[in-house]
Design an enzyme around this catalytic site. Structure first.
Site, PDB file in Angstrom:
ATOM      1  N   GLY A  62      55.574 -25.639  45.321  1.00 17.04           N
ATOM      2  CA  GLY A  62      54.482 -25.364  44.379  1.00 17.04           C
ATOM      3  C   GLY A  62      54.105 -26.534  43.491  1.00 17.04           C
ATOM      4  O   GLY A  62      54.338 -27.691  43.831  1.00 17.04           O
ATOM      5  N   SER A  63      53.531 -26.210  42.341  1.00 16.49           N
ATOM      6  CA  SER A  63      52.955 -27.220  41.442  1.00 16.49           C
ATOM      7  C   SER A  63      54.027 -28.107  40.824  1.00 16.49           C
ATOM      8  O   SER A  63      55.121 -27.653  40.489  1.00 16.49           O
ATOM      9  CB  SER A  63      52.181 -26.517  40.336  1.00 16.49           C
ATOM     10  OG  SER A  63      51.899 -27.429  39.295  1.00 16.49           O
ATOM     11  N   THR A  64      53.666 -29.386  40.640  1.00  9.29           N
ATOM     12  CA  THR A  64      54.574 -30.334  40.008  1.00  9.29           C
ATOM     13  C   THR A  64      54.818 -29.995  38.543  1.00  9.29           C
ATOM     14  O   THR A  64      55.754 -30.513  37.939  1.00  9.29           O
ATOM     15  CB  THR A  64      54.024 -31.777  40.095  1.00  9.29           C
ATOM     16  OG1 THR A  64      52.712 -31.787  39.552  1.00  9.29           O
ATOM     17  CG2 THR A  64      53.973 -32.264  41.523  1.00  9.29           C
ATOM     18  N   VAL A  65      53.995 -29.124  37.966  1.00 13.61           N
ATOM     19  CA  VAL A  65      54.214 -28.682  36.583  1.00 13.61           C
ATOM     20  C   VAL A  65      55.556 -27.940  36.465  1.00 13.61           C
ATOM     21  O   VAL A  65      56.115 -27.813  35.387  1.00 13.61           O
ATOM     22  CB  VAL A  65      53.037 -27.781  36.112  1.00 13.61           C
ATOM     23  CG1 VAL A  65      53.259 -27.263  34.709  1.00 13.61           C
ATOM     24  CG2 VAL A  65      51.728 -28.557  36.165  1.00 13.61           C
ATOM     25  N   GLY A  66      56.092 -27.495  37.613  1.00 15.78           N
ATOM     26  CA  GLY A  66      57.389 -26.812  37.643  1.00 15.78           C
ATOM     27  C   GLY A  66      58.510 -27.594  36.968  1.00 15.78           C
ATOM     28  O   GLY A  66      59.439 -27.004  36.420  1.00 15.78           O
TER      29      GLY A  66
END
Lengths: 128, 399
Positions: A62-66
Site C-alpha cells: 500500500g501507500s508509503t504513508v504507512g
C-alpha cells in the site's frame, strides 16, 4: 527452544506473544493508529489488535504513508513490540527505523504460530 | 554496503540526529535492495506533506528532524492538504489549517522550498538526462524517469527526506542500467484525441503491464500535458514508474523492443472509461489539475469558461502550483476563472485535501484523480477539459 536467524532491519530486543498472518499488511488505511486494530476488510487479522504483539507477516503493502502510521502508533503506544517479516519492503522498513521498533526479516514465518511466546534479540528469534 | 569515512561518520551521529536517522534509513534500504554504495543526488522531491495523512505523530517526527537537519541539495515539496493562502474559501477548518501550517513551518526550517506541487519539473526542479535524483510522488517519479530520462526510485516521504539530509541515495533499482530495460512491448492501435484519453491509456497500459516497464509504440505525437497525465495514470494503475515511447521519450532508441507484445485497441480505451466512470449525472465538484495544471491548461480553462457561470451547488477547482497561478494572474486567466465562480486551489489537490464527505460526484480530466476520489467516497466522471467545464456550468455530466 527453537531459534531462527534473520536479517536485522532495526536492532533491538522485545518479548511477547506472536500474532501471525500470511497476508501482507497496509498500515496506512489498514490499521487504526489510535487503537492498533486491523481495519482492512477481508484481512485475516481484521478486528484484532496488533498492540504490544510480536507481529509476524510476509511484508507491507500500500501507500508509503504507512511508514508514518507506524510512527504514530509508536507515539500512541499502540505499535507492535517487534515485527518479523518473510522479506520486507520499503514502507515497513522505514516505518520501523523512524519508530525504533525491533524488526527482523528473512525468516521462515510458517515456523511461528499465533499465541507462541517469542523473544526477539537483534537477528535472533527464540520460540520460548 | 560500503560506506566512505564521511558517510560512516554521518551514520555515527557526527552531524546530529537528522543526519544519523537519515543514514540509518538509507543504509537499511541499501542493504534490503542490495546496493553496493551510496550515490550523489542532484535534487529531491518530498511527499507526505498533508496533515491529513501525517497526523500529529508525523508532525512530531518532522519537528524532530527540523531541530538539527538542513537539506544538502535542491529539495522541493509535494502538495499540502490545503491552499496555504486561500484555505478558508476552500472550506478548510481553522484547526486543520493551524496544524498544516506547522507542518509547512517544519519543512521551511529544514531549508526545503515549500513549492507544494506534484509538478516540480515545471517550477525549477528539472533534472537532466541521466541525472540521479531521489523523488517521491509517483507521477513525478514517472515523469522524471520517462520523459526527462533522469534516474530515481519511487521514494516514500521519509526516504526522500533522508536523501535530502545526506545528499545521497543507495545505488539500486532504477538507478542502474540493467533495471531500466523495458520488459513488455505495448503497441497502441488507436488514436488519442483528448487529454483524458491519455489517462485512459495509462489505465489500460498499467493493467496490461502490471509491475513492468512498458516500451510503447504507435504514438505519433504527445505534448507536456498529455505525458504528465499519462505518467500519473500508468503508475497509479499498476506499471513501474518508467516507460519508453518510441519516437517521443529520450532513451527509447537505445533500448531493444521487447519480444512480448500486448496491444491497446480502441476497445481497451473504452473499457478504461467504463471502469473509471460511475453512473451519475449530477456533478457537485469539478476539479482539474491532477497532476497540477500547467499554464497552458489554465489558459484552456479560461478560454472555455469566459463569460459563463459555475452552476449553483457545484464547485470548480483549478489545482495548480503557486508559480503557475502567478503567471495566470498576470495574464488575466485568474480573473476570468474567478469571475465565472471558479476557485484556484494552489499548493494542494484532490488526492491529499481532507475532502471525504464534502462532495458526492466529481468530474475531472484525470484518471489518477478518479482513483483517489473514490477513497473520498465520490462518484467519478472523467472527460475532456471542455466536458469538465460544461459540467461545472450546468452541474450535469452530459453523456
Amino acid at each position: 527452544m527453537e531459534q531462527l536467524k534473520g536479517r536485522i532491519i532495526y536492532k533491538g530486543k522485545a518479548e511477547g506473544e506472536a500474532l501471525v498472518t500470511s497476508m501482507p499488511i497496509s498500515f496506512y488505511g489498514g490499521v487504526d493508529p489510535n487503537t492498533g486494530v486491523v481495519l482492512e476488510k477481508g484481512h485475516e487479522l481484521q478486528g484484532q489488535s496488533i498492540k504490544g504483539k510480536i507481529l509476524v507477516f510476509p511484508q507491507g503493502k500500500g501507500s508509503t504513508v504507512g511508514s508514518y502510521t507506524l510512527y504514530r502508533m509508536k507515539k500512541n503506544q499502540t505499535a507492535p513490540a517487534a515485527m518479523i517479516n518473510k522479506e520486507t519492503e520499503t514502507i515497513v522498513a522505514v516505518g520501523a527505523i523512524i519508530s525504533e521498533i525491533p524488526f527482523v526479516d528473512k525468516i521462515d514465518i510458517t515456523k511461528i504460530k499465533t499465541g507462541d511466546k517469542v523473544k526477539v534479540e537483534d537477528d535472533t528469534i527464540s520460540l520460548l | 554496503m560500503e560506506l566512505t569515512k564521511q558517510e560512516q561518520a554521518m551514520l555515527d551521529g557526527k552531524e546530529g540526529y537528522a543526519v544519523r536517522k537519515s543514514m540509518e534509513i538509507l543504509v537499511a534500504l541499501g542493504e534490503i535492495f542490495g546496493a553496493k554504495s551510496l550515490i550523489d543526488v542532484g535534487s529531491v522531491q518530498v511527499a507526505g506533506v498533508s496533515y491529513h495523512n501525517l497526523g500529529d505523530a508525523g508532525l512530531e517526527f518532522l519537528d524532530s528532524l527540523a531541530a538539527d537537519g538542513k537539506v544538502k541539495v535542491l529539495t522541493t515539496l509535494n502538495p499540502a492538504g490545503m491552499d496555504l493562502e486561500n484555505w478558508q474559501q476552500l472550506g478548510i477548518s481553522p484547526e486543520f489549517a493551524e496544524k498544516q501550517n506547522l507542518v509547512i513551518d517544519a519543512f521551511q526550517r529544514m531549508g526545503i522550498l515549500v513549492s507544494c506541487t506534484c509538478t516540480p519539473y515545471l517550477i525549477g526542479n528539472l533534472p537532466l538526462y541521466g541525472e540521479h535524483v531521489a523523488w517521491s510522488e509517483s507521477s513525478a517519479v514517472t515523469f522524471a524517469n520517462s520523459v526527462l530520462g533522469a534516474r530515481t526510485n519511487r521514494e516514500g516521504g521519509p526516504s526522500a527526506l533522508a536523501a535530502a539530509f545526506v545528499g545521497k541515495t543507495p545505488n539500486y533499482g532504477l538507478h542502474l542500467d540493467e533495471n531500466r530495460v523495458p520488459d513488455v512491448h505495448v503497441q497502441v492501435n488507436t488514436e488519442l484525441s483528448k487529454l483524458s484519453d491519455w489517462g485512459a491509456l495509462g489505465y489500460a497500459v498499467g493493467k496490461k503491464a502490471e509491475n513492468k516497464i512498458p516500451y510503447i509504440t504507435g504514438i505519433k505525437t504527445a505534448d507536456l500535458d498529455s505525458l504528465k497525465s499519462f505518467c500519473a495514470s500508468v503508475v497509479t494503475y499498476g506499471a513501474k514508474p518508467l516507460f519508453y515511447v518510441k519516437g517521443v521519450t529520450p532513451g527509447a532508441e537505445a533500448q531493444k523492443q521487447p519480444a512480448q507484445t500486448v496491444t491497446i485497441e480502441s476497445a481497451d480505451i473504452k473499457n478504461a472509461y467504463d471502469n473509471i466512470n460511475d453512473q451519475v449525472s449530477d456533478i457537485d465538484f469539478v476539479c482539474v489539475g491532477c497532476p497540477h495544471c500547467s499554464i497552458k491548461e489554465i489558459q484552456q480553462i479560461a478560454d472555455l469558461i469566459k463569460g459563463k457561470k459555475v452552476a449553483r451547488g457545484t464547485e470548480l477547482w483549478v489545482a495548480t502550483s503557486r508559480t503557475a497561478k502567478q503567471l495566470s494572474d498576470k495574464r488575466g486567466y485568474t480573473a476570468i476563472i474567478e469571475e465565472a465562480g471558479g476557485k484556484f486551489a494552489c499548493d494542494t489537490c484532490m488526492a491529499v485535501a481532507p475532502l471525504k464527505g464534502r462532495f458526492k460526484a466529481l468530474a475531472t480530466t484525470s484518471a489518477k484523480g478518479c482513483f483517489y476520489s473514490r477513497q473520498n467516497l465520490m462518484k467519478t466522471k472523467m472527460g475532456s477539459m471542455k466536458e469538465c467545464v460544461d459540467a461545472a456550468v450546468t452541474g450535469k455530466w452530459n453523456n
